[in-house]
Enzyme design. Structure first.
Site, PDB file in Angstrom:
ATOM      1  N   HIS A  96      -2.205  -5.353   1.708  1.00 39.40           N
ATOM      2  CA  HIS A  96      -3.365  -6.259   1.435  1.00 39.40           C
ATOM      3  C   HIS A  96      -3.421  -7.745   1.344  1.00 39.40           C
ATOM      4  O   HIS A  96      -2.213  -7.923   0.851  1.00 39.40           O
ATOM      5  CB  HIS A  96      -4.145  -5.556   0.194  1.00 39.40           C
ATOM      6  N   ASN A 150      -1.972   0.015   6.870  1.00 35.97           N
ATOM      7  CA  ASN A 150      -1.536  -1.303   7.338  1.00 35.97           C
ATOM      8  C   ASN A 150      -0.607  -1.983   6.513  1.00 35.97           C
ATOM      9  O   ASN A 150      -0.347  -3.136   6.325  1.00 35.97           O
ATOM     10  CB  ASN A 150      -2.480  -2.226   7.996  1.00 35.97           C
ATOM     11  N   TYR A 175     -12.955  -1.373  -3.398  1.00 32.11           N
ATOM     12  CA  TYR A 175     -13.226  -1.720  -1.803  1.00 32.11           C
ATOM     13  C   TYR A 175     -14.801  -1.460  -1.978  1.00 32.11           C
ATOM     14  O   TYR A 175     -15.294  -1.324  -0.546  1.00 32.11           O
ATOM     15  CB  TYR A 175     -12.629  -0.565  -0.977  1.00 32.11           C
ATOM     16  N   GLU A 177     -10.027 -10.126  -7.270  1.00 32.22           N
ATOM     17  CA  GLU A 177      -9.230  -9.013  -7.147  1.00 32.22           C
ATOM     18  C   GLU A 177      -7.899  -9.186  -8.034  1.00 32.22           C
ATOM     19  O   GLU A 177      -7.269  -8.083  -8.562  1.00 32.22           O
ATOM     20  CB  GLU A 177      -8.550  -9.037  -5.411  1.00 32.22           C
ATOM     21  N   LYS A 221       0.982  -1.176  -0.078  1.00 34.05           N
ATOM     22  CA  LYS A 221       0.120  -0.050  -0.128  1.00 34.05           C
ATOM     23  C   LYS A 221       0.808   1.032  -0.032  1.00 34.05           C
ATOM     24  O   LYS A 221       2.238   1.291   0.269  1.00 34.05           O
ATOM     25  CB  LYS A 221      -0.823  -0.012   1.117  1.00 34.05           C
TER      26      LYS A 221
HETATM   27  P1  CMP Z   1      -7.479  -4.555   4.096  1.00 31.12           P
HETATM   28  O1  CMP Z   1      -8.015  -5.776   4.718  1.00 31.12           O
HETATM   29  O2  CMP Z   1      -6.384  -4.751   3.244  1.00 31.12           O
HETATM   30  O3  CMP Z   1      -8.823  -4.060   3.379  1.00 31.12           O
HETATM   31  C1  CMP Z   1      -9.818  -3.249   3.766  1.00 31.12           C
HETATM   32  C2  CMP Z   1      -9.090  -1.851   4.450  1.00 31.12           C
HETATM   33  O4  CMP Z   1      -9.879  -1.283   5.212  1.00 31.12           O
HETATM   34  C3  CMP Z   1      -8.083  -2.658   5.633  1.00 31.12           C
HETATM   35  O5  CMP Z   1      -7.123  -3.447   5.052  1.00 31.12           O
HETATM   36  C4  CMP Z   1      -7.660  -1.291   6.306  1.00 31.12           C
HETATM   37  O6  CMP Z   1      -6.652  -0.639   5.548  1.00 31.12           O
HETATM   38  C5  CMP Z   1      -8.972  -0.860   6.201  1.00 31.12           C
HETATM   39  N1  CMP Z   1      -9.882  -0.857   7.401  1.00 31.12           N
HETATM   40  C6  CMP Z   1     -10.330  -1.913   8.066  1.00 31.12           C
HETATM   41  N2  CMP Z   1     -11.004  -1.766   9.215  1.00 31.12           N
HETATM   42  C7  CMP Z   1     -10.674  -0.354   9.549  1.00 31.12           C
HETATM   43  C8  CMP Z   1     -11.077   0.423  10.639  1.00 31.12           C
HETATM   44  N3  CMP Z   1     -11.729   0.074  11.805  1.00 31.12           N
HETATM   45  N4  CMP Z   1     -10.560   1.872  10.412  1.00 31.12           N
HETATM   46  C9  CMP Z   1      -9.821   2.084   9.394  1.00 31.12           C
HETATM   47  N5  CMP Z   1      -9.455   1.560   8.315  1.00 31.12           N
HETATM   48  C10 CMP Z   1      -9.963   0.089   8.313  1.00 31.12           C
END
Ligand code: CMP
Length: 139
Positions: A117, A114, A51, A128, A11
């Protein structure tokens, strides 16, 4: 049916911090073969579509903003039990809860930024992967 493939993105936060090489090294060392890869930047429309499943969530607008703010690395990875094993390698969505040695523990800063993905099912891995790659870009 398991496809032995998963889809990942490095990311914008991890790309900005120069972690592409270190993350790819972790992926290779864990036994994943890269069968497709590109360095690209998502448009707002791309991120909203990718998303879509989260579009009712309170963090959706921030997620789209974050995922479009800079380039990403998108890749399809192959390994036996790829989806599950890759999720173990990256760790929990929230890096504060991620296990020691996982990619998110090492490189992520928050639940929203984070670092990587990983697909959550074989079905989503196929969807995806097809979102980012045409058949002739997968080797
Ligand atoms: P990912 O699981 O790759 O795809 C969905 C994304 O949404 C996740 O990573 C985070 O980057 C974001 N995400 C999921 N939960 C939260 C949350 N509670 N607050 C902010 N971002 C979130």
């Amino acid at each position: 049916m398991t496809t032995n493939r998963t889809f990942t993105m490095i990311k914008p936060d991890a790309v900005e911090k120069g972690h592409i090489g270190a993350i790819l090294e972790k992926i290779n060392s864990a036994g994943f073969k890269i069968v497709a890869m590109k360095f690209t930047q998502l448009s707002k429309g791309d991120a909203e579509k990718f998303y879509e499943i989260h579009n009712e969530r309170p963090f959706f607008a921030d997620l789209v903003q974050f995922m479009t703010r800079g380039p990403i690395v998108a890749a399809i990875l192959e390994k036996e039990n790829a989806v599950e094993d890759f999720r173990a390698l990256i760790g929990a969505t929230n890096p504060a809860e991620a296990a020691e040695g996982t990619i998110r523990k090492m490189f992520a800063t928050s639940i929203s930024e984070n670092a990587v993905h990983g697909s959550d099912s074989d079905e989503n891995a196929a969807i995806e992967g097809a979102f980012h790659f045409s058949g002739r870009e997968v080797y």
